[in-house]
Design a protein around this motif. Structure first.
Motif, PDB file in Angstrom:
ATOM      1  N   GLY A 147     -67.839  55.038 -40.674  1.00  0.00           N
ATOM      2  CA  GLY A 147     -67.501  54.331 -41.902  1.00  0.00           C
ATOM      3  C   GLY A 147     -66.038  54.482 -42.243  1.00  0.00           C
ATOM      4  N   CYS A 148     -65.692  54.031 -43.428  1.00  0.00           N
ATOM      5  CA  CYS A 148     -64.298  54.029 -43.869  1.00  0.00           C
ATOM      6  C   CYS A 148     -63.914  55.380 -44.467  1.00  0.00           C
ATOM      7  N   VAL A 149     -62.991  56.083 -43.832  1.00  0.00           N
ATOM      8  CA  VAL A 149     -62.562  57.405 -44.299  1.00  0.00           C
ATOM      9  C   VAL A 149     -61.970  57.331 -45.705  1.00  0.00           C
ATOM     10  N   LYS A 150     -61.142  56.326 -45.957  1.00  0.00           N
ATOM     11  CA  LYS A 150     -60.505  56.217 -47.268  1.00  0.00           C
ATOM     12  C   LYS A 150     -61.540  56.044 -48.385  1.00  0.00           C
ATOM     13  N   THR A 151     -62.607  55.332 -48.089  1.00  0.00           N
ATOM     14  CA  THR A 151     -63.654  55.153 -49.105  1.00  0.00           C
ATOM     15  C   THR A 151     -64.345  56.477 -49.410  1.00  0.00           C
ATOM     16  N   LEU A 152     -64.638  57.270 -48.392  1.00  0.00           N
ATOM     17  CA  LEU A 152     -65.245  58.578 -48.618  1.00  0.00           C
ATOM     18  C   LEU A 152     -64.316  59.484 -49.415  1.00  0.00           C
ATOM     19  N   HIS A 153     -63.026  59.418 -49.128  1.00  0.00           N
ATOM     20  CA  HIS A 153     -62.066  60.208 -49.908  1.00  0.00           C
ATOM     21  C   HIS A 153     -62.052  59.758 -51.371  1.00  0.00           C
ATOM     22  N   ILE A 203     -66.543  62.263 -39.198  1.00  0.00           N
ATOM     23  CA  ILE A 203     -66.531  60.823 -39.441  1.00  0.00           C
ATOM     24  C   ILE A 203     -65.685  60.088 -38.406  1.00  0.00           C
ATOM     25  N   ILE A 204     -66.244  59.030 -37.872  1.00  0.00           N
ATOM     26  CA  ILE A 204     -65.521  58.109 -36.997  1.00  0.00           C
ATOM     27  C   ILE A 204     -65.044  56.961 -37.879  1.00  0.00           C
ATOM     28  N   ASP A 205     -63.751  56.819 -38.020  1.00  0.00           N
ATOM     29  CA  ASP A 205     -63.186  55.874 -38.980  1.00  0.00           C
ATOM     30  C   ASP A 205     -63.394  54.432 -38.534  1.00  0.00           C
ATOM     31  N   GLU A 206     -64.051  53.660 -39.386  1.00  0.00           N
ATOM     32  CA  GLU A 206     -64.169  52.204 -39.237  1.00  0.00           C
ATOM     33  C   GLU A 206     -63.600  51.640 -40.533  1.00  0.00           C
ATOM     34  N   PRO A 207     -62.299  51.371 -40.571  1.00  0.00           N
ATOM     35  CA  PRO A 207     -61.637  51.106 -41.847  1.00  0.00           C
ATOM     36  C   PRO A 207     -61.923  49.724 -42.425  1.00  0.00           C
ATOM     37  N   LEU A 208     -61.932  49.659 -43.742  1.00  0.00           N
ATOM     38  CA  LEU A 208     -61.956  48.384 -44.432  1.00  0.00           C
ATOM     39  C   LEU A 208     -60.651  47.632 -44.173  1.00  0.00           C
ATOM     40  N   THR A 209     -60.694  46.338 -44.314  1.00  0.00           N
ATOM     41  CA  THR A 209     -59.480  45.533 -44.162  1.00  0.00           C
ATOM     42  C   THR A 209     -58.441  45.932 -45.206  1.00  0.00           C
ATOM     43  N   ASP A 210     -58.896  46.137 -46.438  1.00  0.00           N
ATOM     44  CA  ASP A 210     -58.011  46.555 -47.531  1.00  0.00           C
ATOM     45  C   ASP A 210     -58.764  47.584 -48.375  1.00  0.00           C
ATOM     46  N   PRO A 211     -58.752  48.846 -47.964  1.00  0.00           N
ATOM     47  CA  PRO A 211     -59.550  49.870 -48.662  1.00  0.00           C
ATOM     48  C   PRO A 211     -59.239  50.000 -50.146  1.00  0.00           C
ATOM     49  N   GLN A 220     -65.259  41.800 -47.362  1.00  0.00           N
ATOM     50  CA  GLN A 220     -64.780  42.875 -46.485  1.00  0.00           C
ATOM     51  C   GLN A 220     -65.801  44.011 -46.399  1.00  0.00           C
ATOM     52  N   ALA A 221     -66.578  44.185 -47.460  1.00  0.00           N
ATOM     53  CA  ALA A 221     -67.609  45.217 -47.440  1.00  0.00           C
ATOM     54  C   ALA A 221     -68.750  44.816 -46.509  1.00  0.00           C
ATOM     55  N   GLY A 222     -69.138  43.545 -46.529  1.00  0.00           N
ATOM     56  CA  GLY A 222     -70.175  43.070 -45.625  1.00  0.00           C
ATOM     57  C   GLY A 222     -69.745  43.136 -44.176  1.00  0.00           C
ATOM     58  N   ASP A 223     -68.480  42.816 -43.926  1.00  0.00           N
ATOM     59  CA  ASP A 223     -67.959  42.893 -42.564  1.00  0.00           C
ATOM     60  C   ASP A 223     -67.941  44.330 -42.069  1.00  0.00           C
ATOM     61  N   LEU A 224     -67.557  45.260 -42.947  1.00  0.00           N
ATOM     62  CA  LEU A 224     -67.550  46.671 -42.552  1.00  0.00           C
ATOM     63  C   LEU A 224     -68.957  47.152 -42.203  1.00  0.00           C
TER      64      LEU A 224
END
Length: 328
Positions: free
Chosen positions: A38-44, A75-83, A94-98
């Motif tokens: 998932g998106c590392v920045k979102t977890l942070h 965590i294996i980072d799968e980043p959002l386009t614009d976190p 972008q959430a659906g794509d992630l």
């Protein structure tokens, strides 16, 4: 083969990130062999809200790099386009794509033998479609990604297990497309699944379509034309299956131990009794895939996303069950 479980973030605007952190830090799964995709920045961002226990995020590139210690989430980072633009509780493309990309990456790891099973946090179907991925849900997406033709959705608790003939289609489409071959396939998938999870002699009941299972044709003839003949065919192949059974009683009979699983005809027929009896600890499983896939049996809960109110029991149970089945 490794016994690592991959956990996908689901829709990051929902409760997925929160319940993943809670599941992996609060209880018995702390330090378990789990890798989050998932998106590392979102977890942070979630951790910064102080609505979950504190955790260290350890970013890795492959499951083999994971180190499982208490208080740490790999965590294996799968980043959002614009976190930074992600807004909790709102449908966003972008959430659906992630959510799709996390599933696709986890599936690749599973097919390569780098993880043993996948546990998925909930996604939002509208966001998934806005992101360009036109699937009804996880089940159909995983079937396409793995090339699986014979599959079905299972809802699983200790006391009640339900598998579905159809799920995310209208009642009219269900009635128009119901056929003996599909009923036979799901009975076979149910028998194979139960044996895989430890039932040596599975007992399967098949619910009818109509009230009282049609009452010998008084309330509909689908049981006579379709369901009954399919059950008889599978009985002749040695499967211990009973039906069609009246839908208003068969789920309680299974709950009380008469059967090990009920074949439900359509989405709500199976979901309502399961969620009534096991809303917080129910697990969604895709049966028939080349690997185990489990999921929390609830949605993204946008109304309470990122507030700290989300309960993590179903997510934790789904991860624990994936670990248990993967060791069978």
């Amino acid at each position: 083969m490794t016994n690592i479980i991959a956990v996908t973030m689901g829709d990051p605007a929902g409760i997925g990130p929160e319940i993943i952190i809670k599941s992996l830090i609060e209880g018995e799964l702390n330090g378990a062999p789990v890798v989050v995709i998932g998106c590392v920045k979102t977890l942070h961002r979630i951790l910064a809200l102080n609505i979950t226990p504190r955790a260290e995020l350890r970013v890795i590139e492959t499951p083999s790099q994971a180190c499982f210690v208490a208080g740490t989430i790999n965590i294996i980072d799968e980043p959002l386009t614009d976190p930074d633009a992600l807004k909790p509780g709102i449908v966003q493309s972008q959430a659906g794509d992630l959510a799709y990309r996390c599933i696709k990456r986890a599936t690749a790891f599973a097919l390569a033998g780098e993880v043993k099973a996948i546990a998925t946090a909930p996604l939002n179907k509208e966001a998934l479609h806005l992101g360009g991925h036109n699937f009804p849900g996880h089940t159909e997406m995983l079937a396409q990604l793995t090339g699986t033709k014979d599959y079905a959705m299972v809802l699983y608790t200790e006391q009640l297990k339900v598998i579905h003939i159809s799920t995310h289609i209208s009642m009219r489409q269900f009635l128009d497309t119901l056929n003996p071959a599909r009923v036979q396939t799901v009975i076979r998938v149910a028998d194979n699944f139960l044996r895989r999870v430890g039932f040596s002699q599975p007992r399967i009941a098949v619910a009818g379509v109509n009230p009282h299972a049609g009452e010998n044709g008084l309330f509909g003839d689908e049981e006579i034309r379709i369901v009954g003949p399919a059950v008889e065919t599978m009985q002749a192949q040695g499967i211990n299956v009973t039906g069609p059974c009246p839908p208003d009683t068969v789920f309680m009979q299974c709950h009380e131990g008469l059967y090990d699983m009920v074949v439900a005809m359509y989405h709500d027929q199976g979901h309502i009794p399961l969620k009534l009896l096991g809303f917080y600890d129910g697990v969604n499983i895709t049966a028939g895939l080349p690997f185990i896939r489990t999921s929390a049996d609830h949605g993204t809960a946008f109304d309470i996303a990122w507030t700290g109110k989300a309960k993590s029991e179903s997510m934790a149970t789904s991860i624990a069950l994936a670990m248990q089945i993967a060791q069978e």
